[in-house]
Design an enzyme around this catalytic site. Structure first.
Site, PDB file in Angstrom:
ATOM      1  CD  GLU A  81      -8.775  -2.858  -4.087  1.00 49.35           C
ATOM      2  OE1 GLU A  81      -7.763  -3.084  -3.400  1.00 49.35           O
ATOM      3  OE2 GLU A  81      -9.934  -2.975  -3.659  1.00 49.35           O
ATOM      4  CB  CYS A 113     -14.077  -5.764  -3.775  1.00 44.78           C
ATOM      5  SG  CYS A 113     -12.413  -6.298  -3.330  1.00 44.78           S
ATOM      6  CG  HIS A 237     -16.950  -9.428  -2.581  1.00 47.89           C
ATOM      7  ND1 HIS A 237     -16.221  -9.323  -3.756  1.00 47.89           N
ATOM      8  CD2 HIS A 237     -16.071  -9.229  -1.566  1.00 47.89           C
ATOM      9  CE1 HIS A 237     -14.956  -9.060  -3.452  1.00 47.89           C
ATOM     10  NE2 HIS A 237     -14.843  -9.002  -2.139  1.00 47.89           N
TER      11      HIS A 237
END
Length: 349
Positions: A81, A113, A237
């Protein structure tokens, strides 16, 4: 057909800034932040580092581990990103740097992400269909957080490259299956031209991270008929240290399963590299036959879950490139003034 990870490579810039240094500038309570986030310092790119250079470094380490001819790579996909160009692929830069051009395809991915794991899935599809021999999937970011914003305490820099293939003799880890869970959830965003992202703060956790991570993980467990205790390791994550720990507990995974891949306390959130960094750190120490359960999350929002089994070849390739633990040690600490220079926060009108 068996598809998996032929090789992998990680890269983390050596510069760090401590939570105390950022908190000192803004008058925040450093101890409360560290206890709440379970993050103690974060990686900072050098002045000449960006998502492209980080992707190149990770890709070079993956190629060093693999020992394969780069001309066999039929696709290079980079998820980020923070691509350095709005119009100019990061992936072509990487492909040229590792000698994979010109008979291949390349594209850049975006999904907050989880753009890196989306790239892994795309490579799996191309490899599995027989369209290409090998595919290189990368997640790399130099993530941004506005000055004094909560993101500034965790937004870090780093990347991981995974070489995806199908020849069983070359696989260091088999990807048994994957499952995704996706909705339209505006928890985090940045419009064109905005220097920093905006987000819903503490209200993004339940409808964003936890909803998607738990549903993605449960979906794969149900699809495979497996249970948390069937796995030796688990990776979720890592926007901070608290969220993956809570997600693991909700799903029934133990602290012992997630600790080997939990690198966020020492380097912060590497965004598109976050889940892949945890997988890389786990592969650095896993034994043949070990199983890894991993779930990536991307705001906007979605999750990608993977079930991975390590093969004997991991012992052969593991030490051909730096391990994540080696990339993390011996950091160079900087103050906020130098951090602002490195991150381009000082702008002249």
């Amino acid at each position: 057909m068996t598809i998996g990870i032929v090789s992998y490579g990680a890269y983390v810039p050596r510069y760090r800034i401590k939570i105390e240094e950022i908190a000192r500038l803004w008058g925040d309570d450093a101890e409360a932040l560290k206890n709440g986030l379970m993050v103690y310092e974060k990686s900072v790119p050098d002045v000449d580092e960006d998502a492209a250079t980080i992707a190149v470094e990770a890709a070079r380490y993956a190629m060093a581990r693999s020992g394969v001819d780069p001309s066999r790579i039929g696709a290079v996909y980079t998820g980020s990103e923070s691509h350095p160009y709005a119009v100019k692929p990061t992936s072509t830069i990487v492909a040229q740097a590792i000698g994979a051009t010109p008979e291949m395809t390349a594209a850049d991915f975006e999904f907050a992400c989880k753009a890196g794991t989306a790239a892994v899935q795309a490579c799996m599809g191309l490899v599995g269909s027989g369209m290409i021999d090998l595919g290189l999937a990368i997640g790399a970011d130099v993530s941004q957080g506005a000055p004094s914003d909560a993101l500034e305490y965790t937004a870090a820099a780093g990347g991981v490259a995974c070489l995806i293939g199908r020849k069983e003799s070359e696989l260091a880890a088999i990807i048994e299956d994957t499952y995704s869970f996706t909705t339209d959830t505006p928890d985090f965003w940045r419009r064109e031209g905005m220097p920093y992202p905006e987000h819903g703060g503490r209200f993004t956790g339940e409808p964003g991270y936890f909803k998607h991570v738990t549903n993605g993980a449960k979906g794969l467990l149900e699809k495979l008929g497996t249970k948390p205790e069937d796995y030796d390791y688990a990776v979720f994550h890592q926007p901070n240290g608290k969220f993956p720990s809570k997600a693991a507990k909700i799903l029934g995974f133990t602290k012992a399963q997630i600790t080997p891949g939990l690198v966020v306390p020492k380097i912060g959130n590497t965004y598109s590299g976050s889940c892949l960094m945890g997988i890389a750190a786990t592969l650095d120490q896993a034994k043949p036959g070990d199983r890894i359960f991993a779930t990536a999350f991307g705001s906007g929002a979605g999750s990608d879950a993977f079930s991975i089994t390590v093969t004997d070849r991991i012992e052969e390739i593991r030490n051909r490139a730096p391990k994540v633990s080696e990339l993390i040690k011996d950091p160079v600490y900087i103050d906020y003034a130098r951090y602002a220079r490195h991150k381009g926060k000082i702008r002249l009108a």
